[in-house]
Design a protein around this motif. Structure first.
Motif, PDB file in Angstrom:
ATOM      1  N   VAL A  65       0.858  -1.181   0.000  1.00 18.14           N
ATOM      2  CA  VAL A  65       0.000   0.000   0.000  1.00 18.14           C
ATOM      3  C   VAL A  65       0.900   1.239   0.000  1.00 18.14           C
ATOM      4  CG1 VAL A  65      -1.899   1.210   1.131  1.00 18.14           C
ATOM      5  CG2 VAL A  65      -1.715  -1.283   1.330  1.00 18.14           C
ATOM      6  N   PHE A  66       0.694   2.112  -0.992  1.00 18.12           N
ATOM      7  CA  PHE A  66       1.502   3.317  -1.137  1.00 18.12           C
ATOM      8  C   PHE A  66       0.625   4.532  -0.858  1.00 18.12           C
ATOM      9  CE2 PHE A  66       3.577   0.033  -3.533  1.00 18.12           C
ATOM     10  CZ  PHE A  66       4.925   0.249  -3.299  1.00 18.12           C
ATOM     11  N   PHE A  67       1.048   5.347   0.096  1.00 21.59           N
ATOM     12  CA  PHE A  67       0.229   6.454   0.574  1.00 21.59           C
ATOM     13  C   PHE A  67       0.698   7.788   0.012  1.00 21.59           C
ATOM     14  CE2 PHE A  67      -0.431   3.184   3.712  1.00 21.59           C
ATOM     15  CZ  PHE A  67      -1.752   3.333   4.088  1.00 21.59           C
ATOM     16  N   LYS A  68      -0.286   8.665  -0.261  1.00 21.97           N
ATOM     17  CA  LYS A  68      -0.071  10.088  -0.437  1.00 21.97           C
ATOM     18  C   LYS A  68      -0.887  10.783   0.649  1.00 21.97           C
ATOM     19  CE  LYS A  68       0.916   9.846  -5.380  1.00 21.97           C
ATOM     20  NZ  LYS A  68       0.657  10.404  -6.726  1.00 21.97           N
ATOM     21  N   GLU A  69      -0.853  12.110   0.694  1.00 24.45           N
ATOM     22  CA  GLU A  69      -1.548  12.790   1.779  1.00 24.45           C
ATOM     23  C   GLU A  69      -3.068  12.686   1.669  1.00 24.45           C
ATOM     24  OE1 GLU A  69       1.064  16.034   4.071  1.00 24.45           O
ATOM     25  OE2 GLU A  69      -0.150  16.824   2.432  1.00 24.45           O
ATOM     26  N   ASP A  70      -3.597  12.560   0.467  1.00 22.16           N
ATOM     27  CA  ASP A  70      -5.055  12.536   0.304  1.00 22.16           C
ATOM     28  C   ASP A  70      -5.558  11.281  -0.393  1.00 22.16           C
ATOM     29  OD1 ASP A  70      -4.016  13.065  -2.155  1.00 22.16           O
ATOM     30  OD2 ASP A  70      -5.257  14.823  -2.569  1.00 22.16           O
ATOM     31  N   CYS A  71      -4.747  10.238  -0.475  1.00 27.18           N
ATOM     32  CA  CYS A  71      -5.186   8.985  -1.085  1.00 27.18           C
ATOM     33  C   CYS A  71      -4.152   7.902  -0.810  1.00 27.18           C
ATOM     34  CB  CYS A  71      -5.395   9.148  -2.600  1.00 27.18           C
ATOM     35  SG  CYS A  71      -3.871   9.417  -3.535  1.00 27.18           S
ATOM     36  N   PHE A  72      -4.490   6.675  -1.187  1.00 24.84           N
ATOM     37  CA  PHE A  72      -3.480   5.618  -1.191  1.00 24.84           C
ATOM     38  C   PHE A  72      -3.692   4.721  -2.396  1.00 24.84           C
ATOM     39  CE2 PHE A  72      -6.798   3.645   1.546  1.00 24.84           C
ATOM     40  CZ  PHE A  72      -6.992   2.449   0.871  1.00 24.84           C
ATOM     41  N   HIS A  73      -2.620   4.069  -2.839  1.00 26.33           N
ATOM     42  CA  HIS A  73      -2.624   3.148  -3.962  1.00 26.33           C
ATOM     43  C   HIS A  73      -2.348   1.746  -3.418  1.00 26.33           C
ATOM     44  CE1 HIS A  73      -1.901   7.034  -5.789  1.00 26.33           C
ATOM     45  NE2 HIS A  73      -2.130   6.535  -6.987  1.00 26.33           N
ATOM     46  N   ARG A  74      -3.309   0.842  -3.594  1.00 23.41           N
ATOM     47  CA  ARG A  74      -3.111  -0.538  -3.174  1.00 23.41           C
ATOM     48  C   ARG A  74      -2.799  -1.381  -4.400  1.00 23.41           C
ATOM     49  NH1 ARG A  74      -7.189  -3.400   0.898  1.00 23.41           N
ATOM     50  NH2 ARG A  74      -8.675  -2.443  -0.498  1.00 23.41           N
ATOM     51  N   VAL A  75      -1.701  -2.132  -4.330  1.00 22.09           N
ATOM     52  CA  VAL A  75      -1.272  -2.968  -5.443  1.00 22.09           C
ATOM     53  C   VAL A  75      -1.751  -4.394  -5.200  1.00 22.09           C
ATOM     54  CG1 VAL A  75       0.670  -3.796  -6.814  1.00 22.09           C
ATOM     55  CG2 VAL A  75       0.759  -1.520  -5.774  1.00 22.09           C
ATOM     56  N   TYR A  76      -2.445  -4.965  -6.189  1.00 19.53           N
ATOM     57  CA  TYR A  76      -2.888  -6.354  -6.126  1.00 19.53           C
ATOM     58  C   TYR A  76      -1.933  -7.190  -6.965  1.00 19.53           C
ATOM     59  CZ  TYR A  76      -7.253  -4.636  -4.130  1.00 19.53           C
ATOM     60  OH  TYR A  76      -8.185  -4.038  -3.323  1.00 19.53           O
ATOM     61  N   PRO A  77      -0.942  -7.861  -6.341  1.00 18.83           N
ATOM     62  CA  PRO A  77       0.011  -8.656  -7.112  1.00 18.83           C
ATOM     63  C   PRO A  77      -0.677  -9.825  -7.813  1.00 18.83           C
ATOM     64  CG  PRO A  77       0.821  -8.239  -4.884  1.00 18.83           C
ATOM     65  CD  PRO A  77      -0.626  -7.850  -4.903  1.00 18.83           C
ATOM     66  N   SER A  78      -0.195 -10.142  -9.006  1.00 14.14           N
ATOM     67  CA  SER A  78      -0.746 -11.235  -9.800  1.00 14.14           C
ATOM     68  C   SER A  78       0.345 -12.254 -10.068  1.00 14.14           C
ATOM     69  CB  SER A  78      -1.304 -10.703 -11.126  1.00 14.14           C
ATOM     70  OG  SER A  78      -1.642 -11.757 -11.995  1.00 14.14           O
ATOM     71  N   ALA A  79      -0.017 -13.536 -10.028  1.00 10.34           N
ATOM     72  CA  ALA A  79       0.954 -14.595 -10.309  1.00 10.34           C
ATOM     73  C   ALA A  79       1.459 -14.537 -11.741  1.00 10.34           C
ATOM     74  CB  ALA A  79       0.322 -15.962 -10.029  1.00 10.34           C
ATOM     75  N   SER A  80       0.669 -13.937 -12.644  1.00  8.23           N
ATOM     76  CA  SER A  80       1.072 -13.826 -14.047  1.00  8.23           C
ATOM     77  C   SER A  80       1.927 -12.589 -14.309  1.00  8.23           C
ATOM     78  CB  SER A  80      -0.164 -13.782 -14.943  1.00  8.23           C
ATOM     79  OG  SER A  80      -0.932 -12.624 -14.689  1.00  8.23           O
ATOM     80  N   ALA A  82       0.680  -9.505 -14.093  1.00  2.00           N
ATOM     81  CA  ALA A  82      -0.216  -8.404 -14.470  1.00  2.00           C
ATOM     82  C   ALA A  82      -0.769  -7.751 -13.205  1.00  2.00           C
ATOM     83  CB  ALA A  82      -1.342  -8.924 -15.352  1.00  2.00           C
ATOM     84  N   HIS A  83       0.084  -7.081 -12.482  1.00  2.00           N
ATOM     85  CA  HIS A  83      -0.322  -6.461 -11.223  1.00  2.00           C
ATOM     86  C   HIS A  83      -1.295  -5.315 -11.476  1.00  2.00           C
ATOM     87  CE1 HIS A  83       2.998  -8.855  -9.885  1.00  2.00           C
ATOM     88  NE2 HIS A  83       3.904  -8.080 -10.477  1.00  2.00           N
ATOM     89  N   GLN A  84      -2.224  -5.133 -10.544  1.00  2.00           N
ATOM     90  CA  GLN A  84      -3.241  -4.099 -10.674  1.00  2.00           C
ATOM     91  C   GLN A  84      -3.114  -3.098  -9.533  1.00  2.00           C
ATOM     92  OE1 GLN A  84      -7.251  -5.580 -10.530  1.00  2.00           O
ATOM     93  NE2 GLN A  84      -8.172  -3.640 -11.129  1.00  2.00           N
ATOM     94  N   VAL A  85      -3.204  -1.808  -9.858  1.00  2.00           N
ATOM     95  CA  VAL A  85      -3.108  -0.739  -8.873  1.00  2.00           C
ATOM     96  C   VAL A  85      -4.476  -0.060  -8.759  1.00  2.00           C
ATOM     97  CG1 VAL A  85      -1.965   1.394  -8.196  1.00  2.00           C
ATOM     98  CG2 VAL A  85      -0.678  -0.377  -9.407  1.00  2.00           C
ATOM     99  N   VAL A  86      -5.010   0.015  -7.541  1.00  2.77           N
ATOM    100  CA  VAL A  86      -6.306   0.630  -7.281  1.00  2.77           C
ATOM    101  C   VAL A  86      -6.102   1.829  -6.364  1.00  2.77           C
ATOM    102  CG1 VAL A  86      -8.602   0.316  -6.293  1.00  2.77           C
ATOM    103  CG2 VAL A  86      -7.536  -1.542  -7.578  1.00  2.77           C
ATOM    104  N   VAL A  87      -6.686   2.969  -6.738  1.00  2.00           N
ATOM    105  CA  VAL A  87      -6.534   4.206  -5.979  1.00  2.00           C
ATOM    106  C   VAL A  87      -7.767   4.416  -5.104  1.00  2.00           C
ATOM    107  CG1 VAL A  87      -6.127   6.687  -6.103  1.00  2.00           C
ATOM    108  CG2 VAL A  87      -5.176   5.175  -7.853  1.00  2.00           C
TER     109      VAL A  87
END
Length: 234
Positions: A65-80, A82-87
């Motif tokens: 989980v990567f934080f900024k002051e007004d949001c965070f980005h959660r990374v969903y690692p994939s076995a393939s 193809a990682h996905q980043v959700v804000v």
């Protein structure tokens, strides 16, 4: 290795970020960050489009989980690979308080601009309302035995060490300790104060003397029928 500001480990990779880019090392190899061969073990890099720079990162519930002051980005690692980043727009980590990120009893605690927040995987909630209008910054924290210890600086550049009992929901101010780093070893929490290594529970070293404290009640009245004496204090 990229010039990373914040770093964490998750699922046998190192994950990190600079101002606005998230990186991951090759799977199982923290020394390779530029391997792109189309395999699931490749390195990873992605630019984020949200405003502002990253202020901290932490591995929590199996996700970086990567934080900024007004949001965070959660990374969903994939076995393939193809990682996905959700804000998620919410109160993130305050700039200068990246060391306040601590997991206690499966919950993530950190210092935001609005106060101290707790995150359980849904949305962060603010738990520092008892601080009133006092603004704190430059926080560092540690956790042990169900308690969250946080050292913060107020606008007058005075430092305070607070402790939050996560099981009872109670805040206490310990003293004016300025702790710059925390580290938990077993059931003991260590911290640095002006270059001196100290412990919270005193399992090693020389113990401090007694700590002065007080409790102050509200106004007690005796005029109610059937309540002519103090029967209890809530």
């Amino acid at each position: 290795v990229p010039d990373l500001e914040y770093l964490c480990e998750n699922e046998n990779r190192l994950w990190g970020c600079d101002g606005r880019t998230i990186y991951a090392s090759k799977l199982g190899d923290p020394f390779n960050w530029n391997v792109f061969e189309g395999l699931e073990t490749d390195s990873y890099a992605v630019d984020t489009g949200s405003a502002g720079d990253f202020t901290g990162c932490m591995s929590f519930l199996g996700y970086p989980v990567f934080f900024k002051e007004d949001c965070f980005h959660r990374v969903y690692p994939s076995a393939s690979g193809a990682h996905q980043v959700v804000v998620q727009k919410c109160a993130g980590v305050q700039n200068g308080s990246s060391k306040s990120l601590v997991v206690v009893d499966d919950r993530l605690y950190y210092k935001s601009r609005m106060g101290v927040c707790v995150y359980d995987g849904s949305l962060p909630q603010e738990i520092g309302g008892c601080f009133g209008t006092v603004l704190y910054a430059n926080a560092a924290a540690g956790g042990v035995r169900g308690k969250y210890f946080i050292s913060m600086e107020d606008a007058a550049h005075s430092w305070s060490l607070f402790v939050y009992d996560t099981r009872k929901g109670l805040w206490h101010r310990e003293d004016s300790t300025h702790a710059s780093e925390f580290a938990r070893v077993g059931d003991e929490l260590y911290f640095l104060e002006n270059g001196t290594l100290r412990t919270v529970y005193g399992t090693a070293g020389t113990k401090d003397g007694p700590v002065g404290w007080m409790a102050e009640t509200g106004i007690m009245t005796y005029g109610l029928v059937g309540k002519k004496y103090v029967s209890r204090i809530n």
